[in-house]
Design a protein around this motif. Structure first.
Motif, mmCIF file in Angstrom:
data_model
loop_
_atom_site.group_PDB
_atom_site.id
_atom_site.type_symbol
_atom_site.label_atom_id
_atom_site.label_comp_id
_atom_site.label_asym_id
_atom_site.label_seq_id
_atom_site.Cartn_x
_atom_site.Cartn_y
_atom_site.Cartn_z
ATOM 1 N N ASP A 1 0.847 -1.187 0.000
ATOM 2 C CA ASP A 1 0.000 0.000 0.000
ATOM 3 C C ASP A 1 0.883 1.238 0.000
ATOM 4 O OD1 ASP A 1 -2.218 -1.549 0.029
ATOM 5 O OD2 ASP A 1 -3.002 -0.892 1.966
ATOM 6 N N CYS A 2 0.551 2.192 -0.866
ATOM 7 C CA CYS A 2 1.349 3.410 -1.013
ATOM 8 C C CYS A 2 0.507 4.623 -0.642
ATOM 9 C CB CYS A 2 1.878 3.548 -2.443
ATOM 10 S SG CYS A 2 3.055 2.247 -2.899
ATOM 11 N N PHE A 3 1.049 5.473 0.214
ATOM 12 C CA PHE A 3 0.327 6.607 0.775
ATOM 13 C C PHE A 3 0.782 7.882 0.067
ATOM 14 C CE2 PHE A 3 0.583 3.148 3.657
ATOM 15 C CZ PHE A 3 -0.645 3.104 4.299
ATOM 16 N N SER A 4 -0.157 8.527 -0.587
ATOM 17 C CA SER A 4 0.162 9.664 -1.449
ATOM 18 C C SER A 4 0.670 10.859 -0.647
ATOM 19 C CB SER A 4 -1.074 10.066 -2.246
ATOM 20 O OG SER A 4 -0.827 11.241 -2.991
ATOM 21 N N MET A 5 1.630 11.578 -1.240
ATOM 22 C CA MET A 5 2.124 12.827 -0.666
ATOM 23 C C MET A 5 1.485 14.049 -1.332
ATOM 24 S SD MET A 5 6.195 11.962 -0.254
ATOM 25 C CE MET A 5 6.777 10.704 0.900
ATOM 26 N N ALA A 6 0.568 13.827 -2.266
ATOM 27 C CA ALA A 6 -0.098 14.950 -2.928
ATOM 28 C C ALA A 6 -0.970 15.686 -1.911
ATOM 29 C CB ALA A 6 -0.945 14.438 -4.088
ATOM 30 N N ASN A 7 -0.625 16.920 -1.644
ATOM 31 C CA ASN A 7 -1.367 17.783 -0.712
ATOM 32 C C ASN A 7 -1.343 17.273 0.725
ATOM 33 O OD1 ASN A 7 -2.204 19.517 -2.868
ATOM 34 N ND2 ASN A 7 -3.749 17.984 -3.395
ATOM 35 N N VAL A 8 -0.397 16.378 1.044
ATOM 36 C CA VAL A 8 -0.231 15.896 2.420
ATOM 37 C C VAL A 8 1.253 15.926 2.769
ATOM 38 C CG1 VAL A 8 -0.713 14.070 4.094
ATOM 39 C CG2 VAL A 8 -2.166 14.304 2.066
ATOM 40 N N SER A 9 1.608 16.574 3.869
ATOM 41 C CA SER A 9 2.976 16.518 4.394
ATOM 42 C C SER A 9 3.013 15.427 5.464
ATOM 43 C CB SER A 9 3.376 17.868 5.002
ATOM 44 O OG SER A 9 3.449 18.866 4.003
ATOM 45 N N TRP A 10 4.054 14.583 5.406
ATOM 46 C CA TRP A 10 4.138 13.424 6.303
ATOM 47 C C TRP A 10 5.310 13.562 7.282
ATOM 48 C CZ3 TRP A 10 0.403 9.947 6.815
ATOM 49 C CH2 TRP A 10 -0.508 9.779 5.778
ATOM 50 N N TYR A 11 5.085 13.078 8.488
ATOM 51 C CA TYR A 11 6.092 13.123 9.554
ATOM 52 C C TYR A 11 6.119 11.765 10.257
ATOM 53 C CZ TYR A 11 4.421 17.877 8.710
ATOM 54 O OH TYR A 11 3.989 19.030 8.108
ATOM 55 N N GLY A 12 7.209 11.505 10.986
ATOM 56 C CA GLY A 12 7.296 10.268 11.762
ATOM 57 C C GLY A 12 8.059 9.187 11.022
ATOM 58 N N GLY A 13 7.798 7.931 11.407
ATOM 59 C CA GLY A 13 8.496 6.800 10.793
ATOM 60 C C GLY A 13 9.933 6.692 11.268
ATOM 61 N N PRO A 14 10.874 6.411 10.348
ATOM 62 C CA PRO A 14 12.260 6.195 10.749
ATOM 63 C C PRO A 14 13.096 7.473 10.662
ATOM 64 C CG PRO A 14 12.000 5.581 8.460
ATOM 65 C CD PRO A 14 10.657 6.098 8.913
ATOM 66 N N SER A 15 14.172 7.512 11.444
ATOM 67 C CA SER A 15 15.198 8.529 11.212
ATOM 68 C C SER A 15 16.039 8.072 10.018
ATOM 69 C CB SER A 15 16.074 8.720 12.451
ATOM 70 O OG SER A 15 16.586 7.488 12.913
ATOM 71 N N ILE A 16 16.564 9.035 9.274
ATOM 72 C CA ILE A 16 17.378 8.739 8.094
ATOM 73 C C ILE A 16 18.638 9.592 8.133
ATOM 74 C CG2 ILE A 16 15.474 7.974 6.629
ATOM 75 C CD1 ILE A 16 15.295 10.756 5.462
ATOM 76 N N ARG A 17 19.572 9.291 7.234
ATOM 77 C CA ARG A 17 20.888 9.969 7.283
ATOM 78 C C ARG A 17 20.750 11.471 7.062
ATOM 79 N NH1 ARG A 17 24.965 11.261 3.460
ATOM 80 N NH2 ARG A 17 23.611 10.447 1.827
ATOM 81 N N ALA A 18 20.061 11.889 6.007
ATOM 82 C CA ALA A 18 19.840 13.310 5.747
ATOM 83 C C ALA A 18 18.383 13.607 6.098
ATOM 84 C CB ALA A 18 20.144 13.649 4.295
ATOM 85 N N GLN A 19 18.136 13.832 7.387
ATOM 86 C CA GLN A 19 16.762 13.938 7.885
ATOM 87 C C GLN A 19 16.024 15.100 7.239
ATOM 88 O OE1 GLN A 19 15.682 11.572 10.357
ATOM 89 N NE2 GLN A 19 13.714 12.262 9.576
ATOM 90 N N ARG A 20 14.760 14.855 6.870
ATOM 91 C CA ARG A 20 13.908 15.895 6.280
ATOM 92 C C ARG A 20 12.680 16.102 7.152
ATOM 93 N NH1 ARG A 20 15.714 17.506 1.104
ATOM 94 N NH2 ARG A 20 17.722 16.483 0.825
ATOM 95 N N TRP A 21 12.162 17.329 7.099
ATOM 96 C CA TRP A 21 10.911 17.672 7.777
ATOM 97 C C TRP A 21 10.107 18.552 6.828
ATOM 98 C CZ3 TRP A 21 8.872 16.098 12.410
ATOM 99 C CH2 TRP A 21 7.748 16.784 12.862
ATOM 100 N N PRO A 22 9.023 18.060 6.259
ATOM 101 C CA PRO A 22 8.477 16.711 6.429
ATOM 102 C C PRO A 22 9.274 15.662 5.665
ATOM 103 C CG PRO A 22 7.206 17.925 4.801
ATOM 104 C CD PRO A 22 8.212 18.907 5.354
#
Length: 679
Positions: free
Chosen positions: A157-178
């Motif tokens: 299942d794939c969750f669209s980023m169109a008109n939605v900013s997402w936060y949470g989940g895993p930390s990553i090397r070059a962290q982004r917000w969102p």
């Protein structure tokens, strides 16, 4: 009015008459009749298609609740979540495991239960949607459960980023917000060491995603999944190939993004005592060849700190220095303890351990005595009649065994050793590295059920919490309720998202997931980057960590910079002690009672303003202090978004007052100051 039915001849047309008449037709008449039939057929076909286009919507409601509902979109095979009554779009989920062109029927085999919807794609998968009891008022939740009907079906299942900013989940090397700006191929959704695997996921991770439309996606804790991030398009959850696993998660809808985060806060917390750590931390990088050299190096560091009027905080020893001292000071004695304390007075001491032991180390060889190795270290599952063999892995370039946290005897031995060493060296704090990761998964070896996914990290964190509130660990997953400090991942010494630009996104990420007590990487970064020894980078980094729980230094300011930066460092340490620490105590109590993050994004006060959803270079401490540092090289001004329409913000540098819900353009932020506003 009632209409009389039209009388019809009920008898059949005599076949012989029809056939005879047809035979007697001339060829032109036969052709005309054939054309008429074709025309009628096409007209009926076009009519049916037109009726379907006009009358049948491409979206079909499959489950409705009180505040929201789920629809099926025929065209692309997607589940849609909409808020009621206006039908506000909340979420679109592209289904990648079933035929998109085959729509579910309006009724299903759960039709008798208004709280469920069930549908099966023959020989592929079964979908079950269910309305679930709300955890708190003001939210509505839906369970989504996919079950494969064949062993070779992979659910995705794939969750669209169109008109939605997402936060949470895993930390990553070059962290982004969102998270929308992040890119990552499919990896197991398991914590990991970014130094060993920079393209994987980092050490702080929860199976929880928060969308700016007020939706949360929470994956069942026992699910083993892959996660992929496709920049500005979607993120996908996928089951492991060939394992016929179900895909199960929960969707919850709230009025806005801040309400959604408040509704998922887990309060009250179990913490009876907050973790504590003095600030600043000074990392020891001196000689490590012998215990005598380490002690001389410690004395030299403390003398320099005193000379520069920086004699407060903690001196932190790395794992190698701790191991060397442990070889000589493992047996506690008051005399040795006093000697070590004198080395760093008036500062305190922190030591570092890990759950790894080199296969040639005295620690590992001693544990083999009496046949204890099978119990004390992670082992491969033995064949019938065979004996256990330690699961060997690498840690800091060495072949190692890893502590078996499923063994009470092994955990008891390890914790007793940590207490004994802490007492022998007179250490106030003990840091544990290498808590993250799944050693079985890394080697593609079946793991015991208790250690599936992030089971190792969870079990070890719970055990280490018993050592007291001076414990620091390198990872966090399902352990935010424990009185532990979490050491942030190392950052590069540069201005990129893998360096300074990733610091505030990491702060917001950790705090959103409940890890408010963290130790940021050393000022200036601890990994080689594009601009090592850059005084401007050091200053801008220093200005951010002043407002975080603990300030950490790897390179002392007198080595990297001039007297002006040294003096600024003293001022920042004092500001942290006098201004920031009281704020953190205040909001720690709020976190304990309500579960709200201490470090908050600007959308916390402006939850419906799209401008606030993508701001990654500002953060709030509670509701009352806004910090807006500079993260671009050479910049002496910046735009500052002031959240909270109807609020007033006071600039602590100039005493000027501004309205909330506005943006200050080209606001002054010289190298000597960091813009800080008080509500």
């Amino acid at each position: 009015d009632r209409t009389m039915p039209v009388s019809r001849h009920t008898g059949q047309i005599p076949e012989s008459t029809w056939t005879l008449s047809f035979r007697e037709m001339t060829e032109p008449w036969k052709g005309a009749l054939g054309c008429l039939g074709v025309a009628v057929f096409f007209a009926m076909t076009i009519g049916i298609i037109s009726w379907q286009a006009l009358e049948q919507s491409p979206e079909e409601w499959v489950l409705r609740g009180r505040d929201a509902g789920m629809l099926w979109e025929r065209g692309r095979g997607a589940l849609l979540l909409r808020a009621l009554p206006a039908g506000r779009p909340v979420l679109a989920i592209a289904v990648g495991s079933v035929p998109a062109t085959e729509p579910p029927p309006p009724r299903d085999h759960c039709w008798h239960d208004g709280g469920q919807f069930c549908y099966s794609w023959e020989e592929d998968a079964e979908l079950r949607l269910s309305l679930e009891p709300p955890a708190v008022p003001g939210t509505e939740c839906y369970g989504v459960r996919w079950t494969p009907l064949r062993p070779d079906v992979t659910l995705k299942d794939c969750f669209s980023m169109a008109n939605v900013s997402w936060y949470g989940g895993p930390s990553i090397r070059a962290q982004r917000w969102p998270l929308n700006g992040a890119e990552s191929p499919a990896h197991p959704l398991v914590s990991g060491d970014l130094r060993a695997n920079p393209d994987g996921f980092g050490p702080v991770l929860e199976k929880y995603f928060l969308g700016s439309t007020g939706v949360t996606v929470t994956v069942a804790p026992d699910m083993s999944l892959l996660l992929s991030l496709e920049s500005h398009r979607q993120f996908c959850l996928e089951t492991l190939a060939g394992q016929a696993q179900p895909l199960h998660y929960q969707l919850c809808v709230s009025a806005d993004v801040a309400a959604a985060r408040r509704h998922t806060a887990s309060a009250p917390h179990l913490i009876r005592d907050f973790p504590s750590c003095r600030s600043p931390i000074w990392r020891y990088h001196g000689p490590e060849g012998s215990a005598a050299k380490i002690k001389r190096g410690l004395r030299s560091l403390v003398r320099r700190l005193k000379r520069h009027r920086l004699q407060e905080g903690v001196v932190a020893l790395g794992e190698r220095s701790t191991t060397v001292l442990a070889a000589t000071d493992l047996v506690p004695s008051e005399r040795r303890k006093r000697q070590t304390l004198v080395l760093v007075e008036p500062l305190e001491l922190s030591i570092t351990l890990s759950p790894y032991a080199g296969v040639t180390s005295p620690l590992f060889l001693r544990s083999l005595h009496g046949g204890e190795a099978a119990g004390y270290w992670l082992s491969r599952q033995p064949r019938p009649g065979g004996s256990s063999i330690p699961l060997l892995t690498t840690w800091k370039g060495q072949l190692c065994a890893r502590l078996n946290v499923t063994s009470e005897a092994a955990l008891g031995w390890y914790l007793a050793r940590a207490r004994r060493l802490q007492q022998a060296l007179g250490a106030t704090y003990v840091a544990f590295e290498g808590v993250e990761g799944n050693s079985f998964l890394e080697q593609d070896v079946p793991a015991p059920a208790k250690l599936a996914g992030d089971g190792y990290t969870e079990v070890l964190a719970a055990a280490l919490a018993t050592l007291g509130n001076g414990t620091i660990i390198s990872a966090g997953t399902r352990s935010s309720h424990l009185p532990l400090f979490v050491q942030m991942s190392p950052l590069r010494s540069d201005w990129s998202h893998a360096g300074l630009k990733g610091l505030i996104p990491s702060v917001l990420h950790y705090s959103l997931l409940g890890y408010n007590f963290f130790i940021p990487d050393a000022v200036g970064g601890s990994m080689a980057g594009a601009t090592p020894g850059d005084p401007e980078l050091f200053v801008r980094w220093l200005q951010i960590v002043t407002f975080l729980p603990v300030m950490t230094f790897g390179t002392p300011p007198w080595l990297c910079c001039d007297a002006w930066v040294l003096n600024l460092t003293r001022q920042c340490i004092q500001r942290h002690r006098d201004f920031v620490v009281p704020l953190l105590r205040k909001y720690s109590e709020e976190w304990q009672s309500l579960g709200y993050p201490i470090f908050r994004p600007t959308w916390w006060l402006s939850p419906t303003d799209p401008v606030a959803f993508t701001i990654e270079d500002e953060f709030l401490i509670g509701d009352e202090v806004l910090v807006a540092p500079v993260t671009e090289k050479g910049q002496m001004w910046r735009d500052i978004y002031l959240p909270g329409e109807g609020h007033l913000w006071l600039d602590t540098n100039t005493d000027r007052v501004f309205d909330g819900g506005t943006t200050l353009r080209n606001y002054s932020a010289s190298l000597a100051e960091v813009p800080v506003f008080v509500k």
